[in-house]
Design a protein around this motif. Sequence first.
Motif, PDB file in Angstrom:
ATOM      1  N   GLU A 112     -17.252  -0.945  12.985  1.00 51.60           N
ATOM      2  CA  GLU A 112     -15.938  -1.547  13.216  1.00 51.60           C
ATOM      3  C   GLU A 112     -15.399  -2.079  11.886  1.00 51.60           C
ATOM      4  OE1 GLU A 112     -15.742  -4.121  16.872  1.00 51.60           O
ATOM      5  OE2 GLU A 112     -17.918  -3.752  16.756  1.00 51.60           O
ATOM      6  N   LYS A 113     -14.180  -1.669  11.546  1.00 52.63           N
ATOM      7  CA  LYS A 113     -13.581  -1.999  10.252  1.00 52.63           C
ATOM      8  C   LYS A 113     -13.207  -3.473  10.136  1.00 52.63           C
ATOM      9  CE  LYS A 113     -13.621   2.382   9.174  1.00 52.63           C
ATOM     10  NZ  LYS A 113     -14.807   2.891   8.553  1.00 52.63           N
ATOM     11  N   ASN A 114     -13.315  -3.987   8.895  1.00 53.72           N
ATOM     12  CA  ASN A 114     -12.855  -5.335   8.521  1.00 53.72           C
ATOM     13  C   ASN A 114     -13.458  -6.466   9.353  1.00 53.72           C
ATOM     14  OD1 ASN A 114     -11.151  -4.397   6.415  1.00 53.72           O
ATOM     15  ND2 ASN A 114      -9.668  -3.775   7.965  1.00 53.72           N
ATOM     16  N   THR A 115     -14.697  -6.299   9.758  1.00 50.20           N
ATOM     17  CA  THR A 115     -15.373  -7.358  10.490  1.00 50.20           C
ATOM     18  C   THR A 115     -16.856  -7.344  10.142  1.00 50.20           C
ATOM     19  OG1 THR A 115     -15.620  -8.453  12.634  1.00 50.20           O
ATOM     20  CG2 THR A 115     -15.827  -6.028  12.602  1.00 50.20           C
ATOM     21  N   PHE A 116     -17.589  -8.309  10.646  1.00 48.64           N
ATOM     22  CA  PHE A 116     -18.994  -8.464  10.308  1.00 48.64           C
ATOM     23  C   PHE A 116     -19.855  -8.360  11.550  1.00 48.64           C
ATOM     24  CE2 PHE A 116     -17.043 -12.592  10.993  1.00 48.64           C
ATOM     25  CZ  PHE A 116     -17.883 -13.173  11.928  1.00 48.64           C
ATOM     26  N   THR A 117     -21.142  -8.140  11.318  1.00 51.58           N
ATOM     27  CA  THR A 117     -22.146  -8.224  12.371  1.00 51.58           C
ATOM     28  C   THR A 117     -22.659  -9.653  12.387  1.00 51.58           C
ATOM     29  OG1 THR A 117     -22.846  -5.928  12.042  1.00 51.58           O
ATOM     30  CG2 THR A 117     -24.428  -7.401  13.112  1.00 51.58           C
ATOM     31  N   ASP A 118     -22.772 -10.231  13.570  1.00 60.55           N
ATOM     32  CA  ASP A 118     -23.323 -11.572  13.725  1.00 60.55           C
ATOM     33  C   ASP A 118     -24.697 -11.401  14.365  1.00 60.55           C
ATOM     34  OD1 ASP A 118     -23.569 -14.296  13.747  1.00 60.55           O
ATOM     35  OD2 ASP A 118     -21.989 -14.653  15.214  1.00 60.55           O
ATOM     36  N   ARG A 119     -25.755 -11.444  13.528  1.00 62.76           N
ATOM     37  CA  ARG A 119     -27.103 -11.219  14.023  1.00 62.76           C
ATOM     38  C   ARG A 119     -27.549 -12.368  14.924  1.00 62.76           C
ATOM     39  NH1 ARG A 119     -30.097  -9.813   8.414  1.00 62.76           N
ATOM     40  NH2 ARG A 119     -30.950 -11.859   8.943  1.00 62.76           N
ATOM     41  N   PRO A 120     -28.538 -12.136  15.790  1.00 64.83           N
ATOM     42  CA  PRO A 120     -29.046 -13.194  16.664  1.00 64.83           C
ATOM     43  C   PRO A 120     -29.580 -14.409  15.905  1.00 64.83           C
ATOM     44  CG  PRO A 120     -29.828 -11.063  17.417  1.00 64.83           C
ATOM     45  CD  PRO A 120     -29.128 -10.830  16.107  1.00 64.83           C
ATOM     46  N   ASP A 121     -30.012 -14.225  14.652  1.00 67.70           N
ATOM     47  CA  ASP A 121     -30.528 -15.357  13.874  1.00 67.70           C
ATOM     48  C   ASP A 121     -29.429 -16.123  13.148  1.00 67.70           C
ATOM     49  OD1 ASP A 121     -29.887 -13.533  11.876  1.00 67.70           O
ATOM     50  OD2 ASP A 121     -31.889 -13.484  10.986  1.00 67.70           O
ATOM     51  N   GLY A 122     -28.156 -15.752  13.401  1.00 62.76           N
ATOM     52  CA  GLY A 122     -27.031 -16.468  12.820  1.00 62.76           C
ATOM     53  C   GLY A 122     -26.545 -15.918  11.490  1.00 62.76           C
ATOM     54  N   VAL A 123     -27.245 -14.953  10.928  1.00 62.04           N
ATOM     55  CA  VAL A 123     -26.826 -14.345   9.662  1.00 62.04           C
ATOM     56  C   VAL A 123     -25.700 -13.357   9.940  1.00 62.04           C
ATOM     57  CG1 VAL A 123     -27.559 -12.847   7.754  1.00 62.04           C
ATOM     58  CG2 VAL A 123     -29.082 -14.657   8.591  1.00 62.04           C
ATOM     59  N   ARG A 124     -24.659 -13.429   9.117  1.00 62.82           N
ATOM     60  CA  ARG A 124     -23.554 -12.474   9.215  1.00 62.82           C
ATOM     61  C   ARG A 124     -23.728 -11.444   8.108  1.00 62.82           C
ATOM     62  NH1 ARG A 124     -18.121 -15.235   8.722  1.00 62.82           N
ATOM     63  NH2 ARG A 124     -19.106 -15.911   6.809  1.00 62.82           N
ATOM     64  N   GLN A 125     -23.347 -10.185   8.390  1.00 62.28           N
ATOM     65  CA  GLN A 125     -23.505  -9.121   7.403  1.00 62.28           C
ATOM     66  C   GLN A 125     -22.377  -8.107   7.517  1.00 62.28           C
ATOM     67  OE1 GLN A 125     -26.881  -7.332  10.351  1.00 62.28           O
ATOM     68  NE2 GLN A 125     -27.364  -7.219   8.218  1.00 62.28           N
ATOM     69  N   ILE A 126     -22.051  -7.508   6.365  1.00 61.96           N
ATOM     70  CA  ILE A 126     -21.070  -6.418   6.303  1.00 61.96           C
ATOM     71  C   ILE A 126     -21.687  -5.261   5.529  1.00 61.96           C
ATOM     72  CG2 ILE A 126     -19.054  -7.936   6.442  1.00 61.96           C
ATOM     73  CD1 ILE A 126     -18.746  -7.516   3.357  1.00 61.96           C
ATOM     74  N   TYR A 127     -21.057  -4.106   5.672  1.00 65.47           N
ATOM     75  CA  TYR A 127     -21.495  -2.903   4.966  1.00 65.47           C
ATOM     76  C   TYR A 127     -20.285  -2.233   4.332  1.00 65.47           C
ATOM     77  CZ  TYR A 127     -25.749  -3.362   7.733  1.00 65.47           C
ATOM     78  OH  TYR A 127     -26.904  -3.829   8.310  1.00 65.47           O
ATOM     79  N   PHE A 128     -20.489  -1.674   3.151  1.00 64.89           N
ATOM     80  CA  PHE A 128     -19.471  -0.864   2.485  1.00 64.89           C
ATOM     81  C   PHE A 128     -20.185   0.105   1.554  1.00 64.89           C
ATOM     82  CE2 PHE A 128     -20.083  -4.787   0.203  1.00 64.89           C
ATOM     83  CZ  PHE A 128     -20.125  -4.442  -1.140  1.00 64.89           C
TER      84      PHE A 128
END
Length: 147
Positions: free
Chosen positions: A115-131
């Motif tokens: 999904e463009k222009n957004t982040f993954t919110d992992r269950p441990d609270g860490v947010r991540q993006i990819y490019f």
Amino acid sequence: MKNVSSAVIILFAATSSENPGKLKKDHDTIRVKDLKVSVPFYRDILGLEQIDNAGLGDHIKWFKLGNEVQVHLVESDIVVEKNKGVHSAFNTQNLTKFMEFLKAKNIAFENGDGEKNTFTDRPDGVRQIYFQDPDGYWIEVNDNKLP
């Protein structure tokens, strides 16, 4: 025979948890098509510091992160298959600000599901993006709290 395999697994677990080599990350090497394109990306977008490459020639450029881990770029015609599951991961203290920076530089990013222009919110609270870098290698940037 069952007891022997259990003993081997326990021995391996004990040995590997001790890290007898006390290994630490040193560097990653990335084969790139054109250093004139890749060097500015790694320097200006990722903010890595370019360092001396130990006299290895103009087709190799070295960079380092704040924790002294290095990234080596090697100009090459070898084509490497790219896959989001195989990526380099970097950490930032302010992912929101970094996402705004990428948008200002017109660099597309996405979450783990694409999904463009957004982040993954992992269950441990860490947010991540990819490019992707100019050669199509996937890069993750997250806001994990590192020691």
